[in-house]
Design a protein around this motif. Structure first.
Motif, short mmCIF file in Angstrom:
data_model
loop_
_atom_site.label_atom_id
_atom_site.label_comp_id
_atom_site.label_asym_id
_atom_site.label_seq_id
_atom_site.Cartn_x
_atom_site.Cartn_y
_atom_site.Cartn_z
N LEU A 165 0.81 -1.23 0.00
CA LEU A 165 0.00 0.00 0.00
C LEU A 165 0.85 1.29 0.00
CD1 LEU A 165 -3.03 0.64 -0.11
CD2 LEU A 165 -2.96 0.95 2.37
N PRO A 166 1.90 1.42 0.84
CA PRO A 166 2.68 2.66 0.84
C PRO A 166 3.25 2.99 -0.54
CG PRO A 166 3.24 1.34 2.74
CD PRO A 166 2.38 0.49 1.89
N THR A 167 3.78 1.98 -1.22
CA THR A 167 4.37 2.20 -2.55
C THR A 167 3.30 2.56 -3.57
OG1 THR A 167 6.11 0.64 -2.04
CG2 THR A 167 5.76 1.12 -4.36
N LEU A 168 2.19 1.79 -3.54
CA LEU A 168 1.15 2.02 -4.55
C LEU A 168 0.50 3.39 -4.40
CD1 LEU A 168 -0.58 -1.49 -4.65
CD2 LEU A 168 1.05 -0.53 -6.29
N LYS A 169 0.36 3.84 -3.15
CA LYS A 169 -0.32 5.13 -2.92
C LYS A 169 0.61 6.32 -3.11
CE LYS A 169 -4.52 3.83 -1.75
NZ LYS A 169 -5.66 4.14 -2.62
N THR A 170 1.84 6.20 -2.63
CA THR A 170 2.72 7.38 -2.63
C THR A 170 3.89 7.27 -3.61
OG1 THR A 170 4.20 6.52 -0.92
CG2 THR A 170 2.24 7.69 -0.16
N GLY A 171 4.14 6.05 -4.11
CA GLY A 171 5.26 5.87 -5.03
C GLY A 171 6.60 5.72 -4.33
N VAL A 172 6.59 5.66 -3.00
CA VAL A 172 7.84 5.53 -2.26
C VAL A 172 8.49 4.16 -2.55
CG1 VAL A 172 6.77 4.54 -0.18
CG2 VAL A 172 8.86 5.85 0.03
N THR A 173 9.81 4.13 -2.54
CA THR A 173 10.51 2.87 -2.78
C THR A 173 10.78 2.21 -1.43
OG1 THR A 173 11.54 3.85 -4.69
CG2 THR A 173 12.54 1.83 -3.84
N GLU A 174 10.37 0.94 -1.31
CA GLU A 174 10.53 0.24 -0.03
C GLU A 174 11.87 -0.45 0.04
OE1 GLU A 174 7.35 -2.32 1.03
OE2 GLU A 174 5.80 -0.83 0.61
N SER A 239 -8.28 -4.39 12.04
CA SER A 239 -9.06 -3.16 12.00
C SER A 239 -10.22 -3.30 11.01
CB SER A 239 -8.15 -2.00 11.56
OG SER A 239 -8.92 -0.91 11.15
N HIS A 240 -11.40 -2.89 11.44
CA HIS A 240 -12.57 -2.91 10.54
C HIS A 240 -12.39 -1.89 9.42
CE1 HIS A 240 -15.05 -5.72 12.71
NE2 HIS A 240 -14.70 -5.14 13.83
N ASP A 241 -11.71 -0.77 9.73
CA ASP A 241 -11.54 0.29 8.74
C ASP A 241 -10.30 0.07 7.87
OD1 ASP A 241 -13.73 1.58 9.79
OD2 ASP A 241 -12.53 2.65 11.29
N GLY A 242 -9.39 -0.76 8.35
CA GLY A 242 -8.15 -1.00 7.60
C GLY A 242 -8.41 -1.88 6.38
N LEU A 243 -7.41 -1.95 5.51
CA LEU A 243 -7.54 -2.73 4.27
C LEU A 243 -6.96 -4.13 4.45
CD1 LEU A 243 -7.79 0.28 3.24
CD2 LEU A 243 -6.79 -0.53 1.12
N CYS A 244 -7.66 -5.11 3.87
CA CYS A 244 -7.13 -6.48 3.88
C CYS A 244 -6.01 -6.57 2.83
CB CYS A 244 -8.22 -7.50 3.59
SG CYS A 244 -8.78 -7.47 1.88
N LEU A 245 -5.30 -7.66 2.79
CA LEU A 245 -4.16 -7.78 1.87
C LEU A 245 -4.61 -7.64 0.41
CD1 LEU A 245 -1.09 -8.42 1.54
CD2 LEU A 245 -1.80 -10.78 1.14
N PHE A 246 -5.75 -8.25 0.08
CA PHE A 246 -6.21 -8.20 -1.32
C PHE A 246 -6.49 -6.76 -1.75
CE2 PHE A 246 -7.68 -12.46 0.15
CZ PHE A 246 -6.79 -13.20 -0.61
N CYS A 247 -7.15 -5.99 -0.85
CA CYS A 247 -7.47 -4.60 -1.18
C CYS A 247 -6.21 -3.74 -1.23
CB CYS A 247 -8.48 -4.04 -0.19
SG CYS A 247 -10.09 -4.83 -0.36
N ARG A 248 -5.22 -4.09 -0.39
CA ARG A 248 -3.92 -3.38 -0.44
C ARG A 248 -3.27 -3.60 -1.80
NH1 ARG A 248 -1.64 -1.77 4.69
NH2 ARG A 248 -3.29 -2.03 6.22
N LEU A 249 -3.31 -4.86 -2.29
CA LEU A 249 -2.70 -5.16 -3.59
C LEU A 249 -3.42 -4.45 -4.73
CD1 LEU A 249 -2.07 -8.97 -3.03
CD2 LEU A 249 -0.30 -7.30 -3.58
N LYS A 252 -6.85 -0.07 -3.08
CA LYS A 252 -8.17 0.50 -2.81
C LYS A 252 -8.10 1.49 -1.65
CE LYS A 252 -11.13 -3.15 -4.57
NZ LYS A 252 -12.05 -4.22 -4.25
N ASP A 253 -9.14 2.28 -1.50
CA ASP A 253 -9.20 3.23 -0.39
C ASP A 253 -10.02 2.67 0.78
OD1 ASP A 253 -7.68 5.26 -1.54
OD2 ASP A 253 -9.38 5.87 -2.77
N LEU A 286 -3.09 6.99 3.99
CA LEU A 286 -2.92 6.50 2.62
C LEU A 286 -4.25 6.37 1.88
CD1 LEU A 286 -0.21 3.75 3.32
CD2 LEU A 286 0.14 6.06 2.46
N ASN A 287 -5.26 7.03 2.40
CA ASN A 287 -6.57 7.02 1.73
C ASN A 287 -6.55 8.08 0.62
OD1 ASN A 287 -9.37 7.34 1.12
ND2 ASN A 287 -9.80 6.25 3.03
N GLY A 288 -6.98 7.67 -0.57
CA GLY A 288 -6.94 8.58 -1.72
C GLY A 288 -7.97 9.68 -1.67
N THR A 289 -8.98 9.56 -0.78
CA THR A 289 -10.00 10.60 -0.66
C THR A 289 -9.51 11.65 0.33
OG1 THR A 289 -11.52 8.74 -0.76
CG2 THR A 289 -12.50 10.90 -0.39
#
Lengths: 319, 282
Positions: A165-174, A239-249, A252-253, A286-289
């Protein structure tokens, strides 16, 4: 028949002697073959059961390996998956097919079909449903068909699962080897001038999904030692509000499933302790909204770390 | 003698005798083989029954689950295996020993049977788990045996399986050769059972909670730490406890016993392999 000839009688009599001997031999042979068949069938049935159990272990291990490879590749390519379940299923199927090829060399025809890869109520575990057909190549009567499911863990240290998620949302290199992401100015830019987003310059978070050992999350607030330990190890929490692994891949927001959350730790400390800033949790930052970057109050962890948390997260972590 | 009399020559009579003997032997042998086949078939059936029953006992968990706590009429199959393990359950063995009818249901009514357990290295120490003794002199006895390890229902954590070096909040202990297990302990667990530290040698240990409180002690072979855990939980219903032991971690275990049966704790340090033998006869 010429009875006057002794040679004829001898031949006929020898023939009469041979017939019962042949019958005797046939009887003995049938019995031996029957016994061998019974023993062979038993051994082959046992082999089938062993193969079925082998597959269960192999699928669990290969699923974890697949998750490591897929998450690592997504981070390298910085491209989200369109359908993460389908991609994981396909990569896993390829690995399983290689296993089936090995069994074929041992005279077994095996076919394992991965039917489904899905999340469970525990976001640290995913479930794999599969159908397995095993049969002996030279004896198709001996076969097993089974529908089964296997749970694979996201937190097996042998097969680390990376957080894309950090890379996909912000483009940071891990930097996977350090289990640490330094967002440099990427997160600040992603937050687009949200109030005090500048505090997240050079902020850090983890990149390997590790389960927090403090199962009662309120224990984080019992002593500075505990929250400090959680932040040092970049643990992940349910976390109910957090993203599961599939949604991270899939970058998603939001996520309808039980998900994961981790702290993103600011490294800049504001001069004014009453300042508010976006909440230091990954699914908020890391939410796009834009409207989702809600504010939290500062909590001093030690001289160098300040977290910003809303009342909900403060209560959850006992801080 | 004219040529017509040649049929009854001594030569011919000799041949007829030989054929008769050979035919006789053949008929006899076929009869023996038939008997052998019937016997073999009986033996095979008996072997199948023995092997399948023993497999059912040691390779299945039985049904319904937790059958060991149910009455006899509700039990469908008395499988002894522990879920997610290859060991057999001590509680299930005890239930099987107490209820003589349990195994009877899984075997043909006319069959005599006995299930025996003994330490593999001490065959004289036999315990009849179920059924009645069948002597070796009984005709047509089949027996099948398998090695088993008994699970006494303890939850066992070996310190060598955990590595919290550099990730434990009490890392200062690790600098002094301590190793830890991090465990979430619930008050109800302490009320319903006992936690033990099981170590081969005397070792120092430290128990800490999330409030930065630490209690220390020295282990005997089997050290009950429930009282100390109760102190560390204070008024909380549960807390994460950091359990550190010093020195040899290969033979250091944290054990939870919810069956209030500490008689078999020595099996953790000195595990015994048992043989489970099933003998059946018509």
């Amino acid at each position: 028949m010429k009875l006057g000839n002794n040679g004829y009688i001898t031949s006929i009599l020898i023939l009469l002697i041979i017939i019962p001997i042949i019958i005797l031999l046939i009887t003995v042979m049938i019995q031996y073959t029957d016994n061998i068949d019974k023993t062979t069938n038993n051994i082959e049935s046992d082999q089938l059961k062993t193969i079925t159990n082998d597959y269960k272990g192999q699928i669990e291990s290969l699923t974890e390996l697949t998750l490591t490879e897929v998450t690592s590749k997504v981070i390298q390519t910085k491209t989200p998956l369109v359908d993460s379940r389908k991609t994981i299923k396909e990569v896993l199927q390829q690995k399983i097919d290689l296993v089936s090829e090995k069994y074929k060399k041992n005279s077994f025809q095996t076919q394992c079909i991965i039917n489904n890869v899905k999340q469970t109520s525990d976001p640290f575990i995913i479930e794999v449903d599969y159908t397995l057909n095993v049969q002996r190549v030279n004896n198709p009567e001996i076969k097993i068909t089974t529908n089964n499911k296997v749970d694979a863990s996201l937190v097996n240290p042998e097969h680390p699962v990376y957080d894309p998620l950090p890379t996909l949302k912000t483009g940071v290199t891990e930097n996977n080897t350090l289990n640490k992401i330094n967002y440099t100015n990427k997160l600040e830019q992603f937050l687009q001038n949200t109030n005090n987003s500048k505090l997240y310059e050079n902020s850090i978070s983890g990149c390997i999904i590790k389960k927090c050992p403090y199962e009662n999350y309120a224990e984080h607030g019992h002593d500075k030692k505990i929250i400090q330990n959680c932040l040092d190890n970049h643990y992940y929490h349910e976390s109910h509000d957090g993203l599961c692994l599939f949604c991270r891949l899939e970058s998603k927001d939001t996520c309808d499933h039980m998900g994961l959350e981790t702290f993103i730790i600011p490294t800049i400390i504001a001069n004014n302790t009453t300042v508010t800033a976006p909440v230091s949790i990954d699914h908020v930052l890391l939410n796009g909204t834009n409207s989702s970057h809600y504010q939290g109050n500062s909590i001093n962890i030690n001289n160098t770390i300040v977290l910003y948390l809303d009342d909900g997260h403060k209560s959850k972590y006992g801080l | 003698m004219n040529s017509k009399g040649q049929l009854f020559t001594t030569n011919l009579l000799l041949w007829i005798i030989i054929i008769t003997i050979i035919l006789g032997i053949t008929v006899y042998l076929i009869s023996v083989i038939n008997n052998y086949e019937v016997q073999n078939s009986d033996d095979y059936e008996l072997i199948q029954i023995t092997d399948n029953t023993l497999d059912m006992l040691v390779k299945t968990e039985g049904s319904p689950t937790n059958w060991e706590s149910l009455s006899s009429d509700k039990i469908e199959s008395p499988g002894l295996k522990v879920d997610n393990s290859t060991d057999v359950s001590y509680k299930k063995l005890i239930k099987l020993e107490e209820d003589s009818n349990l195994l009877k249901k899984s075997l043909p009514a006319e069959l005599k049977y006995v299930l025996i357990l003994y330490p593999t290295n001490n065959k004289s120490n036999k315990t009849i788990i179920n059924g009645n003794y069948i002597s070796n002199s009984t005709n047509n006895v089949q027996s099948s045996s398998t090695s088993v390890i008994i699970d006494y229902g303890y939850k066992i954590y070996n310190f060598s399986d955990y590595n919290y070096n550099n990730t434990c909040p009490y890392n200062e202990f690790h600098n002094n050769q301590f190793h830890c297990i991090i465990l979430n302990v619930d008050k109800s667990q302490l009320n319903n059972g006992n936690y033990y530290l099981v170590t081969r040698y005397s070792q120092s240990y430290k128990l800490s909670n999330t409030y930065n409180t630490t209690l220390e002690g020295i282990t005997n072979q089997y050290t009950n730490i429930n009282d100390k855990l109760n102190v560390l939980l204070c008024n909380e219903t549960n807390d994460t406890i950091f359990i550190h032991v010093n020195g040899n971690i290969q033979d250091s275990y944290l054990v939870y016993d919810n069956g209030n049966d500490d008689n078999h704790l020595d099996s953790i340090l000195n595990p015994l392999v048992y043989t489970l033998e099933l003998r059946v006869a018509w």
